[in-house]
Design an enzyme around this catalytic site. Structure first.
Site, mmCIF file in Angstrom:
data_model
loop_
_atom_site.group_PDB
_atom_site.id
_atom_site.type_symbol
_atom_site.label_atom_id
_atom_site.label_comp_id
_atom_site.label_asym_id
_atom_site.label_seq_id
_atom_site.Cartn_x
_atom_site.Cartn_y
_atom_site.Cartn_z
ATOM 1 N N PHE A 77 0.821 -1.217 0.000
ATOM 2 C CA PHE A 77 0.000 0.000 0.000
ATOM 3 C C PHE A 77 0.852 1.263 0.000
ATOM 4 O O PHE A 77 0.703 2.145 -0.850
ATOM 5 C CB PHE A 77 -0.927 -0.014 1.219
ATOM 6 C CG PHE A 77 -1.532 1.325 1.534
ATOM 7 C CD1 PHE A 77 -2.518 1.859 0.714
ATOM 8 C CD2 PHE A 77 -1.116 2.057 2.632
ATOM 9 C CE1 PHE A 77 -3.066 3.106 0.985
ATOM 10 C CE2 PHE A 77 -1.664 3.291 2.919
ATOM 11 C CZ PHE A 77 -2.644 3.821 2.089
ATOM 12 N N VAL A 78 1.767 1.358 0.947
ATOM 13 C CA VAL A 78 2.590 2.556 1.072
ATOM 14 C C VAL A 78 3.479 2.709 -0.155
ATOM 15 O O VAL A 78 3.558 3.780 -0.765
ATOM 16 C CB VAL A 78 3.435 2.494 2.356
ATOM 17 C CG1 VAL A 78 4.477 3.599 2.374
ATOM 18 C CG2 VAL A 78 2.533 2.625 3.585
ATOM 19 N N SER A 113 4.340 -6.158 -8.249
ATOM 20 C CA SER A 113 3.496 -4.974 -8.117
ATOM 21 C C SER A 113 2.306 -5.070 -9.067
ATOM 22 O O SER A 113 2.468 -5.385 -10.253
ATOM 23 C CB SER A 113 4.312 -3.718 -8.430
ATOM 24 O OG SER A 113 3.466 -2.597 -8.574
ATOM 25 N N ASP A 148 14.198 -10.729 -1.868
ATOM 26 C CA ASP A 148 13.854 -10.893 -0.454
ATOM 27 C C ASP A 148 14.949 -10.244 0.380
ATOM 28 O O ASP A 148 16.129 -10.593 0.234
ATOM 29 C CB ASP A 148 13.744 -12.385 -0.136
ATOM 30 C CG ASP A 148 13.178 -12.678 1.244
ATOM 31 O OD1 ASP A 148 13.246 -11.784 2.126
ATOM 32 O OD2 ASP A 148 12.675 -13.797 1.458
ATOM 33 N N VAL A 149 14.584 -9.308 1.259
ATOM 34 C CA VAL A 149 15.598 -8.646 2.087
ATOM 35 C C VAL A 149 16.309 -9.630 2.999
ATOM 36 O O VAL A 149 17.404 -9.342 3.494
ATOM 37 C CB VAL A 149 14.996 -7.498 2.922
ATOM 38 C CG1 VAL A 149 14.492 -6.373 2.025
ATOM 39 C CG2 VAL A 149 13.889 -8.002 3.851
ATOM 40 N N TYR A 157 7.901 -6.026 16.909
ATOM 41 C CA TYR A 157 7.929 -5.083 15.790
ATOM 42 C C TYR A 157 8.750 -3.846 16.165
ATOM 43 O O TYR A 157 9.688 -3.462 15.459
ATOM 44 C CB TYR A 157 6.502 -4.695 15.414
ATOM 45 C CG TYR A 157 6.409 -3.610 14.373
ATOM 46 C CD1 TYR A 157 7.092 -3.712 13.162
ATOM 47 C CD2 TYR A 157 5.610 -2.485 14.585
ATOM 48 C CE1 TYR A 157 6.994 -2.716 12.196
ATOM 49 C CE2 TYR A 157 5.502 -1.484 13.629
ATOM 50 C CZ TYR A 157 6.200 -1.600 12.446
ATOM 51 O OH TYR A 157 6.106 -0.617 11.494
ATOM 52 N N LYS A 208 12.566 -2.984 14.780
ATOM 53 C CA LYS A 208 12.708 -1.767 13.980
ATOM 54 C C LYS A 208 13.805 -0.866 14.558
ATOM 55 O O LYS A 208 14.596 -0.268 13.816
ATOM 56 C CB LYS A 208 11.382 -1.022 13.912
ATOM 57 C CG LYS A 208 10.463 -1.484 12.805
ATOM 58 C CD LYS A 208 11.054 -1.204 11.429
ATOM 59 C CE LYS A 208 10.054 -1.364 10.321
ATOM 60 N NZ LYS A 208 10.605 -1.008 8.993
ATOM 61 N N GLY A 259 -22.035 -0.153 11.056
ATOM 62 C CA GLY A 259 -22.866 -0.097 12.259
ATOM 63 C C GLY A 259 -22.469 -1.101 13.322
ATOM 64 O O GLY A 259 -23.192 -1.280 14.298
ATOM 65 N N TYR A 315 -1.609 10.625 7.260
ATOM 66 C CA TYR A 315 -2.305 10.421 5.993
ATOM 67 C C TYR A 315 -1.299 10.088 4.897
ATOM 68 O O TYR A 315 -0.256 10.731 4.776
ATOM 69 C CB TYR A 315 -3.096 11.674 5.619
ATOM 70 C CG TYR A 315 -3.806 11.582 4.298
ATOM 71 C CD1 TYR A 315 -4.665 10.520 4.021
ATOM 72 C CD2 TYR A 315 -3.614 12.551 3.310
ATOM 73 C CE1 TYR A 315 -5.322 10.425 2.805
ATOM 74 C CE2 TYR A 315 -4.273 12.460 2.092
ATOM 75 C CZ TYR A 315 -5.121 11.397 1.844
ATOM 76 O OH TYR A 315 -5.762 11.294 0.629
#
Length: 329
Positions: A13-14, A37, A48-49, A132, A136, A181, A197
């Site tokens: 996504f990013v 992609s 692959d990293v 995580y 990081k 709902g 955003y």
């Protein structure tokens, strides 16, 4: 001007949003990812990293933007966080060293601070509560070691929770529950949630690539922060034409349900949408400060309210989550 940008993790996504903007600006780029992609298959190479050989065979850019990460909180093999996040970052740095690539823009996370005090900035105590965040920060340290050896550039971005058109993360799940709902507020709702955003983050990554600054660490958050009551109320007003947050569950009852779900998940081996850590994260404040303006006088192109309204409009009104975000002409 940068000749070519390597976007590692560019199929997600990013990365897709960043690459859309690079394509719009006619900036040459390549995508390195585990999966092809959907939008830029002609630009994508599979690697692959965790496998340094595949990186050697694929990276050809002048600047590397590393977005690759294992970030979900339900990963059962905890060692996978270190293999991808920390070891993977070190592998990227090694290949950059070998190829003479002297600039990396690395995407970290505010999770390195853990349950931080409201208003925590880039100088905040490092105290992650999960693998995580821990891995990081370990990746940051390994990249700092790379940066210290020679005339190199390293910009580290620590975003808070990211949302926007097409994202299927925690913010979308919240918005979707409200739209359907099925949402139930847990706790008093006075806790604030820093958010970022995607349109603004893309602009910031572009600034990180273009800057002459040799080193920097930046939280990324769009302000002003909203309380959960304010966020839910705005969404309900937009999508439902209703005021307030709707039904509310006391926190103590919510956390009991979370621990019960943990037990059921452990016994059954299934991942459930509710867990104790998710209840805690929902009811806690994640209120961060950022010095992003100090990077070349950066100004986000959208306000937080505009980003939220654009997301709601594209996801739930016209139902076009693939709407493209072009920041400037």
């Amino acid at each position: 001007m940068v000749k070519k940008i390597t976007v590692i993790g560019g199929s997600g996504f990013v990365g897709t949003n960043l690459c859309r903007q690079l394509a719009f600006r006619q900036q040459d780029f390549e995508i390195i990812d585990l999966k092809m992609s959907n939008q830029f298959s002609e630009k994508c190479k599979i690697a692959d990293v965790r496998d340094v050989t595949t990186l050697r065979n694929t990276i050809t850019g002048d600047v590397v933007v590393n977005l690759a990460a294992v970030h979900r909180d339900d990963v059962r093999d905890k060692a996978e966080y270190r293999r991808t996040n920390a070891d993977g970052a070190e592998n990227v740095a090694l290949v950059c060293e070998e190829k003479g690539i002297d600039k990396i823009v690395f995407t970290s996370t505010v999770a390195v601070y853990g349950f931080a005090e409201p208003g925590t900035d880039e100088s905040g105590e490092i105290n992650p509560f999960n693998e995580y965040g821990r891995t990081k920060f370990e990746a940051e340290e390994r990249l700092r070691a790379w940066h210290a050896n020679g005339d190199k550039s390293l910009i580290i971005v620590r975003p808070t929770v990211i949302f926007g058109e097409g994202n299927r993360g925690n913010v979308f799940n919240l918005l979707n529950q409200i739209a359907s709902g099925r949402f139930l507020m847990v706790g008093k709702g006075e806790n604030k949630k820093s958010m970022a955003y995607i349109g603004n983050l893309v602009a910031f990554w572009e600034t990180c690539v273009a800057t002459d600054q040799k080193y920097g660490v930046y939280n990324y958050v769009d302000t002003p922060d909203l309380t959960m009551n304010e966020l839910v109320s705005q969404v309900r007003a937009k999508l439902k034409g209703k005021t307030g947050v709707g039904p509310r569950l006391p926190y103590w009852l919510g956390i009991i349900l979370g621990f019960t779900a943990d037990l059921v998940a452990k016994i059954s081996g299934r991942n459930l949408p509710v867990s104790s850590i998710r209840v805690q994260k929902f009811a806690s404040s994640t209120e961060f400060k950022s010095s992003k303006v100090s990077l070349d006088d950066f100004t986000p192109p959208f306000t937080l309210k505009e980003g939220l309204q654009r997301t709601l409009h594209n996801e739930f009104v016209i139902c076009d989550p693939d709407a493209e975000i072009f920041l400037t002409e």
